[in-house]
Design a protein around this motif. Sequence first.
Motif, short mmCIF file in Angstrom:
data_model
loop_
_atom_site.label_atom_id
_atom_site.label_comp_id
_atom_site.label_asym_id
_atom_site.label_seq_id
_atom_site.Cartn_x
_atom_site.Cartn_y
_atom_site.Cartn_z
N UNK A 339 0.83 -1.20 0.00
CA UNK A 339 0.00 0.00 0.00
C UNK A 339 0.87 1.25 0.00
N UNK A 340 1.90 1.24 0.83
CA UNK A 340 2.80 2.39 0.89
C UNK A 340 3.50 2.61 -0.45
N UNK A 341 3.94 1.54 -1.08
CA UNK A 341 4.61 1.66 -2.37
C UNK A 341 3.67 2.25 -3.42
N UNK A 342 2.41 1.82 -3.43
CA UNK A 342 1.46 2.37 -4.38
C UNK A 342 1.31 3.87 -4.22
N UNK A 343 1.22 4.34 -2.97
CA UNK A 343 1.10 5.78 -2.73
C UNK A 343 2.37 6.52 -3.11
N UNK A 344 3.53 5.91 -2.86
CA UNK A 344 4.78 6.55 -3.26
C UNK A 344 4.86 6.69 -4.77
N UNK A 345 4.46 5.66 -5.50
CA UNK A 345 4.45 5.73 -6.96
C UNK A 345 3.55 6.86 -7.45
N UNK A 346 2.41 7.04 -6.81
CA UNK A 346 1.50 8.11 -7.19
C UNK A 346 2.11 9.48 -6.90
N UNK A 347 2.77 9.62 -5.75
CA UNK A 347 3.42 10.89 -5.42
C UNK A 347 4.52 11.23 -6.42
N UNK A 348 5.30 10.23 -6.81
CA UNK A 348 6.36 10.45 -7.80
C UNK A 348 5.75 10.85 -9.14
N UNK A 349 4.69 10.16 -9.56
CA UNK A 349 4.05 10.47 -10.83
C UNK A 349 3.47 11.88 -10.84
N UNK A 350 2.91 12.32 -9.71
CA UNK A 350 2.38 13.69 -9.62
C UNK A 350 3.50 14.72 -9.73
N UNK A 351 4.62 14.47 -9.07
CA UNK A 351 5.75 15.40 -9.14
C UNK A 351 6.31 15.47 -10.56
N UNK A 352 6.46 14.32 -11.18
CA UNK A 352 6.94 14.32 -12.57
C UNK A 352 5.94 15.02 -13.49
N UNK A 353 4.64 14.89 -13.19
CA UNK A 353 3.63 15.55 -13.99
C UNK A 353 3.71 17.06 -13.93
N UNK A 354 4.30 17.59 -12.86
CA UNK A 354 4.52 19.04 -12.75
C UNK A 354 5.85 19.46 -13.36
N UNK A 355 6.51 18.54 -14.02
CA UNK A 355 7.74 18.88 -14.74
C UNK A 355 9.02 18.71 -13.95
N UNK A 356 8.95 18.16 -12.74
CA UNK A 356 10.19 17.96 -11.98
C UNK A 356 11.02 16.87 -12.65
N UNK A 357 12.25 17.17 -13.02
CA UNK A 357 13.09 16.15 -13.65
C UNK A 357 13.58 15.14 -12.62
N UNK A 358 13.99 13.98 -13.09
CA UNK A 358 14.46 12.95 -12.17
C UNK A 358 15.65 13.40 -11.34
N UNK A 359 16.46 14.31 -11.89
CA UNK A 359 17.62 14.80 -11.15
C UNK A 359 17.20 15.59 -9.90
#
Length: 528
Positions: A339-359
């Motif tokens: 469950x925690x991993x699923x929420x972390x994946x969503x948080x990462x996807x939201x941040x990337x969706x705002x244009x934050x690069x992986x760096x």
Amino acid sequence: MSADWGPLDRLVARADELAVTMGARARMQTSVSQERALLRLFGVTGLDASGRPLAGATVDRWLARDPRGLGGGIALPFAMGLLEYDLDPQQLALDVASGSVDLGLEANLLREPDRRAVAEAEAQRLARAAIDRIDADRTARLEIIGLLGDAAPPWIGAALSETELAGAILEMTELVNAGVDVLRVEVPVGRELATQMQRAGQEVPEWRAGERSRKTGRPTTEPTPTGSQRALAELRRVADHLAAQRRAYVRLATSAPALWSPEDAVVAAFERIDLVEADPMAEIVATGVDPDRALADHSFADRIHRRAGTIVSIGAGSLVVAPDLRAGVPAGPATRSGRALGLQLLAVALARGEGLPDAQLTVAALPSWIVDEPAAGARSIAEVAVRRALYPDLALAFDEPEGPPDRVASWPQALAAVLVDAGDATLIMRRPGRRASVVREARAATRIAAEVASARLHSGLAGIALEHARGIVAEAMATLDLLGEHGWLIIAGDAPEIASTRALGGDAVADRTETFDPFESALGARSR
């Protein structure tokens, strides 16, 4: 991605799919914290006459006249007021907070096309000045790192335990001299969150100046909280001085409370904070913040972080217990972690969706409770292996868990084991306490892990680790599917307030009714 663990590619795609929908809605909403952050971008700082943060007092006074005006935003009425009264932003904010200026009158002037045009031009001028300042601080960071050099990864971090500036400076000096590369500062609970928690019957953490500060001889009648903007500016100056002495850059990090992410982003951009801990899922699950509010605030904050070059650190995922309470049966270790991993994946996807690069992204590799699970070592190896497969281009962070010594005694040894397959780890964060010894332990763990990794060929998971990896991948997919089908009720349980204004901060978020955005061209349009 390993097929032995489950459909990892489909898991990432599912998180991205949810993030597109959630991110689009988040970009169309504003909140009181976003409006406070906007005033800070315009140059409003410090306190009002009663000792309240001036940006917050100004927004509160503005909304007191017309609470429905939140959707329109404060930018244009404020810009109109600057022109009407020929004041700078700081003085106008003081006048609005004291009640001597009513921005409602300026809002009425915006109905006239020519007056609106000049207000838009003034707001854009203020926005350009803010962006110029952000860009200058980003350039300064790169230049200082180029001049002093940088510590080799992974960086060793420690949290400052002193809550007042004077003591924090002494503690910072000791930590840097001991070899610490990153210093984490806890930001105190803001006025809005404290009020919301009191209304909900929750206990509000009380800020207290540290004992150590009194030993400095500095007057303590007006202590400066370590996490305030004024204190962070001074800590940045001291950190640069210490970095020059040791010839390696020293990074500052902030850990901010809920309902504070937009202002935390502005402070980070203006005071050259290098890393922020920002996780909307933790606000929603662990603190009980209204989901719309949390996602809208972090969407705004991520646009600021992207421009400033700030690294955003996302937690390993929150402990979700609502499904267990409904079922009346506690979940197993893989279910909790999944469950925690699923929420972390969503948080990462939201941040990337705002244009934050992986760096500019780093993810926590281990849930805080993993040390309490049976076969914690094997499960930790699985947690790291799965995250490395899911996030091949992201740096991992390892945060020492809190707890009594007997609970976390094995953490340094476990760290050495999991680092073998972690790849590039950005940060190893230790708890406050011992100075030189915690740095030596972390350095030794990274050295041993590197030697082990170079001495063997990679082998797959087996036994409990393989079973745990398969379990967390399956549960992460199930969590995202249920979230997409049922919404946040699946996370909050049967509490209807999660979708109402009774959730923390839910009464201070609104759909935007004003299309003008002075920062749109620089920070990215909301409509994608």
